[in-house]
Design a protein around this motif. Structure first.
Motif, PDB file in Angstrom:
ATOM      1  N   UNK A   1      15.076 -43.025  -0.003  1.00  0.00           N
ATOM      2  CA  UNK A   1      15.993 -42.564  -0.754  1.00  0.00           C
ATOM      3  C   UNK A   1      15.849 -40.950  -0.127  1.00  0.00           C
ATOM      4  N   UNK A   2      16.191 -39.967   0.243  1.00  0.00           N
ATOM      5  CA  UNK A   2      16.073 -39.287   0.765  1.00  0.00           C
ATOM      6  C   UNK A   2      17.994 -37.659   0.549  1.00  0.00           C
ATOM      7  N   UNK A   3      17.579 -36.454   0.629  1.00  0.00           N
ATOM      8  CA  UNK A   3      18.228 -35.680   0.218  1.00  0.00           C
ATOM      9  C   UNK A   3      18.548 -35.323   1.156  1.00  0.00           C
ATOM     10  N   UNK A   4      19.525 -35.176   2.205  1.00  0.00           N
ATOM     11  CA  UNK A   4      20.449 -35.320   2.458  1.00  0.00           C
ATOM     12  C   UNK A   4      20.600 -33.764   3.171  1.00  0.00           C
ATOM     13  N   UNK A   5      20.666 -32.992   2.156  1.00  0.00           N
ATOM     14  CA  UNK A   5      21.604 -31.515   2.665  1.00  0.00           C
ATOM     15  C   UNK A   5      19.532 -30.970   2.704  1.00  0.00           C
ATOM     16  N   UNK A   6      18.622 -31.316   2.376  1.00  0.00           N
ATOM     17  CA  UNK A   6      17.277 -30.653   2.819  1.00  0.00           C
ATOM     18  C   UNK A   6      16.508 -31.359   3.377  1.00  0.00           C
ATOM     19  N   UNK A   7      16.629 -32.065   3.729  1.00  0.00           N
ATOM     20  CA  UNK A   7      16.743 -33.408   5.051  1.00  0.00           C
ATOM     21  C   UNK A   7      17.132 -33.222   6.039  1.00  0.00           C
ATOM     22  N   UNK A   8      17.833 -33.059   6.629  1.00  0.00           N
ATOM     23  CA  UNK A   8      18.567 -32.833   7.602  1.00  0.00           C
ATOM     24  C   UNK A   8      19.416 -32.179   7.432  1.00  0.00           C
ATOM     25  N   UNK A   9      20.612 -31.823   6.808  1.00  0.00           N
ATOM     26  CA  UNK A   9      22.113 -31.448   6.821  1.00  0.00           C
ATOM     27  C   UNK A   9      21.616 -29.582   6.915  1.00  0.00           C
ATOM     28  N   UNK A  10      20.484 -29.162   6.702  1.00  0.00           N
ATOM     29  CA  UNK A  10      20.075 -27.540   6.530  1.00  0.00           C
ATOM     30  C   UNK A  10      19.521 -27.173   7.596  1.00  0.00           C
ATOM     31  N   UNK A  11      17.979 -28.216   7.436  1.00  0.00           N
ATOM     32  CA  UNK A  11      17.462 -27.402   8.972  1.00  0.00           C
ATOM     33  C   UNK A  11      18.245 -27.896  10.235  1.00  0.00           C
ATOM     34  N   UNK A  12      18.432 -29.071  10.516  1.00  0.00           N
ATOM     35  CA  UNK A  12      19.704 -28.626  11.560  1.00  0.00           C
ATOM     36  C   UNK A  12      20.204 -27.957  12.340  1.00  0.00           C
ATOM     37  N   UNK A  13      21.094 -27.073  11.791  1.00  0.00           N
ATOM     38  CA  UNK A  13      22.032 -26.339  11.853  1.00  0.00           C
ATOM     39  C   UNK A  13      21.110 -24.617  12.159  1.00  0.00           C
ATOM     40  N   UNK A  14      20.121 -24.650  11.135  1.00  0.00           N
ATOM     41  CA  UNK A  14      19.095 -23.542  10.721  1.00  0.00           C
ATOM     42  C   UNK A  14      18.644 -23.546  11.860  1.00  0.00           C
TER      43      UNK A  14
END
Length: 408
Positions: A134-147
């Motif tokens: 289980x993972x949080x898409x926002x914190x682990x992919x969707x936020x760090x990628x574009x930042x």
């Protein structure tokens, strides 16, 4: 239904998970106004026309004259407004300078040439999920990628990337038009924007002495036909790009994965055909746009919209989320259909203020969704609807917890 109650409904957090029934009600009165509130414009063709109408001003000074909250004025943070809060000709001059280091004609391949690097970033993030179930898409992919991506474009050192969230979150919260929380969010946004500007000023001074192959150096040393940017203009532009260059993409990726998990047949198609990501992202920009409304517009003369005269000096809200689901423009608009023949959405706006970073956002969303579809084994939503951000302008889940059998 009164205008006051409709404005309240649009900004009411209770409707954040599904604002579209409110928008459907709003479209019944294409130009809605009552008492001292803004004029709400909700149909596709009216919004499109106004986005191209020079009688509609984005200038921060016009809003300030109306007494509206202004988060980017020099009196608030020491920084001038960015070019998205200006009208021609100054808007055009600054946008041309910024674009010369972002795309054609001077840097026509800068973003496209990043595709391999962007794919590496998102691959590393998904690899980092390891054996998690289980993972949080926002914190682990969707936020760090574009930042990470926008920091690389501008030339922000990697070790400083984690600092941005503490600045960006309050700045984005300050864009919410909900007057019930305006005072607190405005103060926090001003302070965060000032701190971000001070940090970037150090980088600007560094690039002035030692230019590198990054966008910040280009902005500092630009000497084209429009002349150079002042230091303050460079700072305002850099703040804009750091915020706009990632925040909407976070929501685009998150809204996209949420939509795909709700439409498993499309997710399966994407897994087999990564090229489908291009059409999926375009339909997502219509179906679940990360920017739901543009609340900071002013009439500089009387104009007529849909038979209604809007007086000079009036505030206008362009409700993009309503226009994107206008049945007069899109057949069966509440159906997610990446096979649509005509997806001319309002997801990136239109006209002179159309999204500056659209080419980068498109590539990031396409790569992220295609990789997630291919590599997540048996993904499923833990909670539906997920918890949403409070912001009514930049709409997306605050967290998106996904259960899965593993990562391939």
């Amino acid at each position: 239904m009164t205008q006051t109650s409709m404005v309240r409904q649009i900004t009411d957090f209770a409707h954040r998970a599904d604002p579209y029934p409110v928008y459907a009600e709003l479209r019944r009165t294409p130009v809605l106004h009552e008492e001292d509130g803004p004029y709400l414009i909700s149909t596709y063709h009216d919004i499109q026309a106004l986005l191209h109408d020079p009688r509609i001003s984005s200038d921060a000074a016009n809003l300030s004259a109306l007494g509206a909250d202004e988060l980017s004025g020099p009196e608030a943070t020491g920084l001038p407004p960015s070019f998205i809060r200006m009208d021609p000709p100054e808007h055009d001059r600054l946008r041309r300078i910024a674009n010369s280091s972002f795309g054609p004609p001077h840097r026509p391949r800068r973003i496209e040439n990043m595709r391999g690097q962007l794919e590496e970033i998102v691959t590393e993030l998904i690899d980092g999920l390891g054996d998690a179930r289980e993972f949080d898409l926002v914190d682990q992919v969707a936020y760090p990628f574009p930042v990470t991506a926008i920091c690389r474009v501008l030339g922000v050192p990697r070790e400083d990337e984690p600092r941005f969230r503490t600045w960006v979150d309050p700045i984005v919260a300050g864009l919410d038009p909900d007057t019930r929380t305006a005072a607190d969010s405005e103060k926090a946004a001003q302070e965060a924007r000032l701190q971000l500007g001070m940090y970037l000023n150090g980088l600007v001074e560094q690039r002035a002495r030692e230019p590198r192959d990054d966008m910040l150096s280009d902005l500092v040393h630009s000497r084209g036909p429009d002349g150079p940017m002042t230091t303050m203009e460079v700072l305002s532009t850099a703040v804009l790009l750091l915020i706009a260059g990632h925040e909407t993409t976070v929501n685009l990726i998150t809204n996209g994965m949420l939509t795909l998990l709700r439409h498993p047949e499309v997710l399966a198609r994407l897994r087999d055909d990564p090229g489908l990501s291009v059409r999926i992202v375009e339909e997502l920009l219509r179906y679940e746009p990360p920017v739901q409304l543009l609340p900071q517009r002013t009439c500089i003369t009387d104009i007529e919209v849909h038979g209604v005269t809007i007086p000079k000096g009036s505030r206008i809200w362009l409700v993009l989320g309503a226009g994107n689901r206008d049945p007069q423009r899109f057949p069966d608009p509440d159906r997610f259909d990446p096979d649509r023949k005509d997806i001319q959405h309002l997801g990136f706006g239109s006209g002179i203020h159309s999204c500056f970073g659209a080419p980068l956002a498109r590539i990031e969303a396409q790569l992220a969704l295609a990789q997630l579809a291919r590599r997540l084994d048996g993904p499923r939503l833990v909670e539906d609807p997920p918890p949403y951000r409070r912001n009514a302008v930049l709409r997306g889940p605050r967290h998106l917890n996904i259960a899965m059998d593993g990562v391939t």
